[in-house]
Design a protein around this motif. Structure first.
Motif, PDB file in Angstrom:
ATOM      1  N   ARG A 186      76.438  53.894  34.861  1.00  0.00           N
ATOM      2  CA  ARG A 186      74.992  54.015  34.678  1.00  0.00           C
ATOM      3  C   ARG A 186      74.174  52.954  35.408  1.00  0.00           C
ATOM      4  O   ARG A 186      72.971  53.059  35.489  1.00  0.00           O
ATOM      5  CB  ARG A 186      74.642  54.032  33.200  1.00  0.00           C
TER       6      ARG A 186
ATOM      7  N   ASP B  30      73.656  49.707  18.574  1.00  0.00           N
ATOM      8  CA  ASP B  30      73.654  50.848  19.492  1.00  0.00           C
ATOM      9  C   ASP B  30      74.801  50.787  20.495  1.00  0.00           C
ATOM     10  O   ASP B  30      74.632  51.005  21.680  1.00  0.00           O
ATOM     11  CB  ASP B  30      72.312  50.916  20.222  1.00  0.00           C
TER      12      ASP B  30
ATOM     13  N   ALA C  56      75.315  62.072  21.681  1.00  0.00           N
ATOM     14  CA  ALA C  56      73.981  61.920  22.273  1.00  0.00           C
ATOM     15  C   ALA C  56      74.041  60.949  23.453  1.00  0.00           C
ATOM     16  O   ALA C  56      73.447  61.203  24.504  1.00  0.00           O
ATOM     17  CB  ALA C  56      72.986  61.433  21.221  1.00  0.00           C
ATOM     18  N   GLU C  57      74.764  59.856  23.293  1.00  0.00           N
ATOM     19  CA  GLU C  57      74.905  58.876  24.379  1.00  0.00           C
ATOM     20  C   GLU C  57      75.776  59.437  25.497  1.00  0.00           C
ATOM     21  O   GLU C  57      75.481  59.249  26.682  1.00  0.00           O
ATOM     22  CB  GLU C  57      75.497  57.573  23.852  1.00  0.00           C
ATOM     23  N   ARG C  58      76.849  60.138  25.171  1.00  0.00           N
ATOM     24  CA  ARG C  58      77.695  60.750  26.193  1.00  0.00           C
ATOM     25  C   ARG C  58      76.898  61.782  26.999  1.00  0.00           C
ATOM     26  O   ARG C  58      77.023  61.867  28.216  1.00  0.00           O
ATOM     27  CB  ARG C  58      78.920  61.417  25.551  1.00  0.00           C
ATOM     28  N   PHE C  59      76.041  62.548  26.318  1.00  0.00           N
ATOM     29  CA  PHE C  59      75.204  63.546  26.987  1.00  0.00           C
ATOM     30  C   PHE C  59      74.202  62.848  27.910  1.00  0.00           C
ATOM     31  O   PHE C  59      73.991  63.274  29.049  1.00  0.00           O
ATOM     32  CB  PHE C  59      74.479  64.391  25.939  1.00  0.00           C
ATOM     33  N   ARG C  60      73.621  61.746  27.444  1.00  0.00           N
ATOM     34  CA  ARG C  60      72.674  60.985  28.254  1.00  0.00           C
ATOM     35  C   ARG C  60      73.344  60.440  29.519  1.00  0.00           C
ATOM     36  O   ARG C  60      72.740  60.381  30.579  1.00  0.00           O
ATOM     37  CB  ARG C  60      72.092  59.827  27.438  1.00  0.00           C
ATOM     38  N   ARG C  61      74.633  60.087  29.409  1.00  0.00           N
ATOM     39  CA  ARG C  61      75.386  59.557  30.553  1.00  0.00           C
ATOM     40  C   ARG C  61      76.029  60.656  31.396  1.00  0.00           C
ATOM     41  O   ARG C  61      76.801  60.372  32.296  1.00  0.00           O
ATOM     42  CB  ARG C  61      76.495  58.620  30.064  1.00  0.00           C
ATOM     43  N   HIS C  62      75.756  61.901  31.071  1.00  0.00           N
ATOM     44  CA  HIS C  62      76.319  63.061  31.775  1.00  0.00           C
ATOM     45  C   HIS C  62      77.835  63.147  31.594  1.00  0.00           C
ATOM     46  O   HIS C  62      78.554  63.585  32.482  1.00  0.00           O
ATOM     47  CB  HIS C  62      75.973  63.035  33.263  1.00  0.00           C
TER      48      HIS C  62
ATOM     49  N   ASP D 195      74.697  67.387  23.113  1.00  0.00           N
ATOM     50  CA  ASP D 195      74.598  66.194  22.267  1.00  0.00           C
ATOM     51  C   ASP D 195      74.825  66.526  20.793  1.00  0.00           C
ATOM     52  O   ASP D 195      74.715  65.664  19.937  1.00  0.00           O
ATOM     53  CB  ASP D 195      73.244  65.505  22.460  1.00  0.00           C
TER      54      ASP D 195
ATOM     55  N   SER E 265      71.757  66.612  16.516  1.00  0.00           N
ATOM     56  CA  SER E 265      72.217  65.734  17.591  1.00  0.00           C
ATOM     57  C   SER E 265      73.049  64.600  16.997  1.00  0.00           C
ATOM     58  O   SER E 265      72.711  64.042  15.959  1.00  0.00           O
ATOM     59  CB  SER E 265      71.007  65.161  18.320  1.00  0.00           C
TER      60      SER E 265
ATOM     61  N   THR F 220      73.530  61.360  16.953  1.00  0.00           N
ATOM     62  CA  THR F 220      73.030  60.014  17.189  1.00  0.00           C
ATOM     63  C   THR F 220      73.780  59.059  16.269  1.00  0.00           C
ATOM     64  O   THR F 220      74.503  59.491  15.369  1.00  0.00           O
ATOM     65  CB  THR F 220      71.530  59.933  16.888  1.00  0.00           C
TER      66      THR F 220
END
Length: 158
Positions: free
Chosen positions: A43, A93, A99-105, A110, A119, A121
């Motif tokens: 990231r 955090d 949710a974090e894995r989805f944000r990082r692709h 999520d 989601s 989270t």
């Protein structure tokens, strides 16, 4: 090492792997073609590829707080150290939720894979997921459960 239903094949693995390794594997979700391929993603670079320079810059910009009130509150809880560390990671955090894995692709969704209601989270994993709550009930001693639930609901989860 998975069975026909896509779950870990514990019968096969228990003959070749030590107990400690089996426990670590139990914390990992089995491979699932529906979730897409597992691709690393860095990231701190625009092109998402790791470089030593970007790692150094990310680490050198890391600010260390002189006094962390959240940790002081958590360390005074009367729970096993592993539970305190987990709660500390959640409060700061640092848990790799969907949710974090989805944000990082790293995931195609999520959503919580356990309860499928929202989601995934940190707040959901720790306080709202029905599966997570059943784990807390199984892990925390009955006479400490009420105190623990009160403590995790009173912490600021970002």
């Amino acid at each position: 090492m998975t069975n026909a239903t896509g779950q870990w094949d514990w019968n096969r693995m228990s003959f070749v792997l030590p107990e400690l390794l089996l426990r670590k594997i139990a914390t990992i979700r089995p491979p699932n073609n529906m979730l897409g391929s597992d691709v690393p993603d860095w990231r701190w670079e625009q092109n998402r590829c790791f470089t030593t320079k970007s790692a150094y810059e990310a680490l050198s910009n890391y600010e260390v707080l002189s006094f962390d009130f959240k940790w002081v509150n958590i360390c005074h809880l009367k729970f096993p150290r592993c539970v305190k560390v987990f709660v500390w990671l959640a409060v700061h955090d640092r848990l790799l939720t969907n949710a974090e894995r989805f944000r990082r692709h790293l995931a195609i969704s999520d959503w919580c894979t356990w309860c499928q209601t929202s989601s995934e989270t940190i707040d959901h994993v720790v306080r709202h997921c029905s599966t997570a709550i059943s784990v807390w009930v199984a892990v925390i001693k009955l006479h400490l459960l009420n105190e623990f639930m009160t403590a995790i609901f009173s912490l600021d989860w970002g």
